[in-house]
Enzyme design. Sequence first.
Site, PDB file in Angstrom:
ATOM      1  N   ASP A 101     -24.658   0.397   1.160  1.00 60.38           N
ATOM      2  CA  ASP A 101     -24.534   1.851   1.197  1.00 60.38           C
ATOM      3  C   ASP A 101     -24.654   2.463  -0.201  1.00 60.38           C
ATOM      4  O   ASP A 101     -25.095   3.593  -0.352  1.00 60.38           O
ATOM      5  CB  ASP A 101     -23.182   2.243   1.797  1.00 60.38           C
ATOM      6  CG  ASP A 101     -22.051   1.401   1.250  1.00 60.38           C
ATOM      7  OD1 ASP A 101     -21.858   0.291   1.779  1.00 60.38           O
ATOM      8  OD2 ASP A 101     -21.392   1.835   0.299  1.00 60.38           O
ATOM      9  N   LYS A 114     -19.712  -1.008   8.530  1.00 61.84           N
ATOM     10  CA  LYS A 114     -18.831  -0.196   7.688  1.00 61.84           C
ATOM     11  C   LYS A 114     -19.584   1.072   7.320  1.00 61.84           C
ATOM     12  O   LYS A 114     -20.580   1.010   6.602  1.00 61.84           O
ATOM     13  CB  LYS A 114     -18.466  -0.978   6.419  1.00 61.84           C
ATOM     14  CG  LYS A 114     -17.652  -0.181   5.435  1.00 61.84           C
ATOM     15  CD  LYS A 114     -17.773  -0.706   4.005  1.00 61.84           C
ATOM     16  CE  LYS A 114     -19.141  -0.521   3.407  1.00 61.84           C
ATOM     17  NZ  LYS A 114     -19.201  -0.700   1.943  1.00 61.84           N
ATOM     18  N   TYR A 148     -24.320  -5.945  -4.708  1.00 59.78           N
ATOM     19  CA  TYR A 148     -23.656  -4.803  -5.322  1.00 59.78           C
ATOM     20  C   TYR A 148     -23.273  -5.117  -6.768  1.00 59.78           C
ATOM     21  O   TYR A 148     -23.516  -4.328  -7.685  1.00 59.78           O
ATOM     22  CB  TYR A 148     -22.409  -4.397  -4.519  1.00 59.78           C
ATOM     23  CG  TYR A 148     -21.639  -3.296  -5.192  1.00 59.78           C
ATOM     24  CD1 TYR A 148     -22.044  -1.972  -5.070  1.00 59.78           C
ATOM     25  CD2 TYR A 148     -20.550  -3.575  -6.010  1.00 59.78           C
ATOM     26  CE1 TYR A 148     -21.370  -0.959  -5.725  1.00 59.78           C
ATOM     27  CE2 TYR A 148     -19.869  -2.564  -6.666  1.00 59.78           C
ATOM     28  CZ  TYR A 148     -20.280  -1.267  -6.527  1.00 59.78           C
ATOM     29  OH  TYR A 148     -19.624  -0.272  -7.189  1.00 59.78           O
TER      30      TYR A 148
END
Lengths: 261, 534
Positions: free
Chosen positions: B306, B378, B271
Site C-alpha cells: 500500500d 489489510k 517495504y
Amino acid sequence: MKRDEPASRILSGVDLHKVGPYGDTLGDGLVQVSFSLPVPSGPESREAARRLAVQMGLEEPQIYKEADLGYGFSFWIIYGKCRHNVDVTRIVVPKLEAVQLSFDEINDLVAAEAGRRLRIVGACTGTDAHTVGIDAILNMKGFAGEYGLERYPAFEVFNLGSQVSNDILLQKVRDLKADAVLVSQVVTQKDVHLGNLAELVDMIEAESLRKDVLLVCGGPRISHEVALELGFDAGFGAGTTPRLVADWIAREWVRRKVLPA
Amino acid sequence: MSFLTERLMEPKLDLDPDIIARCRDAAGAISADVQRFAAGRTSVSIERAVLRWMGVEGGDADCIPLVNRVVDLQVKSGLLSHGVSLAFAEAVRNSGLSPSDAAMAIVEGRLALVGPDPDAMEAARVVARLLASQGAERVRRAVRTRSRFIERLGEGSRPLLYVIVASGNILEDTVQAKVCAQAGAQIVAVIRSTAQSLLDYVPEGATTEGFGGTYATQANFRIMRTALDEASEDVGRYVRLCNYASGLCMPEMATLGALERLDVMLNDALYGILFRDINMQRTLTDQVFSRRVSAAAGLIINTGEDNYLTTSDAFEAAHTVLASEFINEQIALCCGLKPHQLGLGHAMQMNPFREDMFLYEVAQAQMAREIFPDSPLKYMPPTKHMTGDIFRGQVQDALFNLVSVMTGQGIHLLGMMTEAMHTPHIHDRVLALESARMISTAARHLGDEVRFVPGGRVQTRARDVLARALTLLQQVRDEGLFGALASGRFADIKRSMDGGRGLEGVAVKAEDYWNPVDEVLDELIAEGAKEVAQ
C-alpha cells in the site's frame, strides 16, 4: 491584512480594529472547541468542561456532546462566544513576496546570473518519515499541477529522503557544495521539529557554511515567521507549490550575488 | 474458509481466471528465486533470533542485548556462516548454566564460545534441540491461549477495526489502547519509535520515551499484551495486538511476537528495501525466517505494498500494488503461511477530487478481494491526500469505510481525521471508530446487494489493472526480483543489490550450517496445518 488588500474583499460593516469569530451574525464570536479530559463524564466533569471553556474566553458555553470514553476519559464538544478580538490594522507579518517568475523565467534567470545549475539538497530530517512534503516540492512530478524542482534545468536536486540526521545533511551540504538546503518537517511530536531545525542552523554556522547556503524549511506547521525566528532564510507552510520555492531560491540567490550581506 | 473472510463473496468483476493464474505463475517463479537465494544464507539477526528461541533473554550491564553480544563474538571469529547454535549449545552443555546465564558468562569471558569437538557434536545437537523445543513450547502455549480466548469471547464482526497507538510511553499506550478497545477496536498496533527499523538490535526493557512511537521491546510486548487481555475481558471480545516484524531485526521481532502472543505483525522486506533503504539481500533472507516464525505462531502478517501509492500516483500505479500482493502471497505460502494469515496490503489513496474515484477504489478493493478470497487483506486509509482539514478528512475516511465494508475487507486500518498533523489524540481514534462502526453497520450487506454493470467502469478498471499487473509480474520474473528493485519497478524507487543498510550482517551458509529452530518451525507449521485441516 495586506496593505494593498482591495476594499472589495472586506466585508462592509466589519470593524477591522475588533475582529472576532463569525458564526452567522457579525460580532457573535461563535466558535467550537472539542477536547478530552482525563476524568470520567458526569455532572462534575461537565461543570469542569464548561469552566474550562469560560477560561478559554468563551461566553455562554454550550456543551453539545459529552461522551465517556472509558478508563477515566471523557470527550466534549462545546460551542461558545469568544469574547476576544484583535485589531487587524496593527498586524505586520513578515512574508515572502508572491511568485513573480514562471518556470521558464526562473530557468532563464539562473542561466543568466549563475551560468550553472544551482545545487539543492533536500531532506526530511530527524525522526520524521513523512516525505510527502519534500517530495511534492522536489520530485519531477511536482504538486498541484506544477513541476517539482527536479524538472527545472536551473536546479540540480539531491533528495536525501526521510529520517536524515542533521550530521548527514551537513556532510552532504559540504560535499555537494549546496546552494540551497530544503528541510521538511511534517509530522512531529511535542515540537521536536523546532529543536531539530534550530540545531541544523547552529551546525551550519559552526561549520562557517552559513553564508554559502540558502536555508529553507517547510511543512504544515512552518511559517515564514517561524523560519526566520529559527535562523532560516525562508519558511513555506501548507499549500506551497514548487514554483513558489523555485522562484524564491532563484531570486534570493541572485539578490545575494548582487548585494552580498 | 477462514473466520476472517467468512462471507463467501460472489465474484462480480468477471475477471479472467486464466490471467490470474498466469500472475500466480509468474509470482511463483519470482518467489522460488528469492527462496533459493535465502535458503543459502543466514544473517546476524537470524542467529540472534535463534538464540532467543533457545531461551536467551536480557542485556549486559550497558543494556546491550546478550544475543547481540554473543552473535558479535561469532562474527568476530569469522564463524557466522556456521551459525551460532552449536557453539552456544556446547557452552550451555559444558557449564550447566541456563541459556541467559550462559550467554552472560560468554559475554564476560568466563565461558568459551567454540563449536563442539566432532565426538561431542551429537550431544551439542541434542542440547540445542532441547533448548529450541522449550521456545517452541512457549509458542504453542501462546497459540493455545489465543485460540481459547477467541473461542470464549469471539472477536466481533468484520472488517476487523485496526487502530494505532504511538505515545512513546508504553504505559500511556496501554491506557489509550484500552480506550480504543472500548470504542470498538479489534486490533491495536503499537507504532514503533521512528527509525527503530534501522537499529541492528532490539532494545531491552520497558520504555517510556520514543519519537513518533514506542520502542518495540520484549517487555513492552508483554505489558501491552497484558493490558489488551484485560481490555478483552472488559469488552467481552478478544483484542488483537500488532507490531512490526520489519527492519534490520525482522527475525527477532517475529520471534518475540511469537513468544509474547502478538497476533498480527507487519512483515514486508520490499517495504524495508524501498522505504528504509535496507539492503535487499539482508532483508529478503531475514524475511523467509520471519515468515516461517509467523506461520509457526499463527500470526497474521500484514504486507506493505500500500505504501507504493504514497510515492507513486494511486491511479497510475494501482497495478504495482496488485503485482506485489501476488509476490508477497507466493513468498508467504512458500514459508508455510496459510492464506488466512495474509493481510496483503492495499490502500485508498486516489485524489478525492478525481471524478469517479470512488468507483475506481471500489474496483481495486473488490478486485483484491476476488483474487485473494481466503486472505483477510489489510486495507489502508487515505493518507496522501489528507490535508489537516479535519472536516474534509472525516469525509474521505467515511468514503474509505464504505468501500471497505462493501467489498468485504478483512483488516481495516482506521483513517484519522488528523492524519498528516500529529499522532492521533485520544478522541481522534474514538471518533474514527464511531464512524467506521456506523458505516459498517449501516452498509453491512451492501456488497451482497450490488452488482456491477458488465463492461462498465468498475469491471473495466479492474480488468485493466489486472492485465497491467500481469505484464509487470512477467517483467519482474524475467529480470528477477533483485533486478526489478534495481530498475525502480516499485514505488518509483531504485535500490541496488549491494546498497542500503545491513549487508555486512549476511553470510553464505557453510556446508555444515545447522540450527535447531528450523526443525521446530517445521514441526509447529505442520501442527498448525493439521489444525486448519481439522
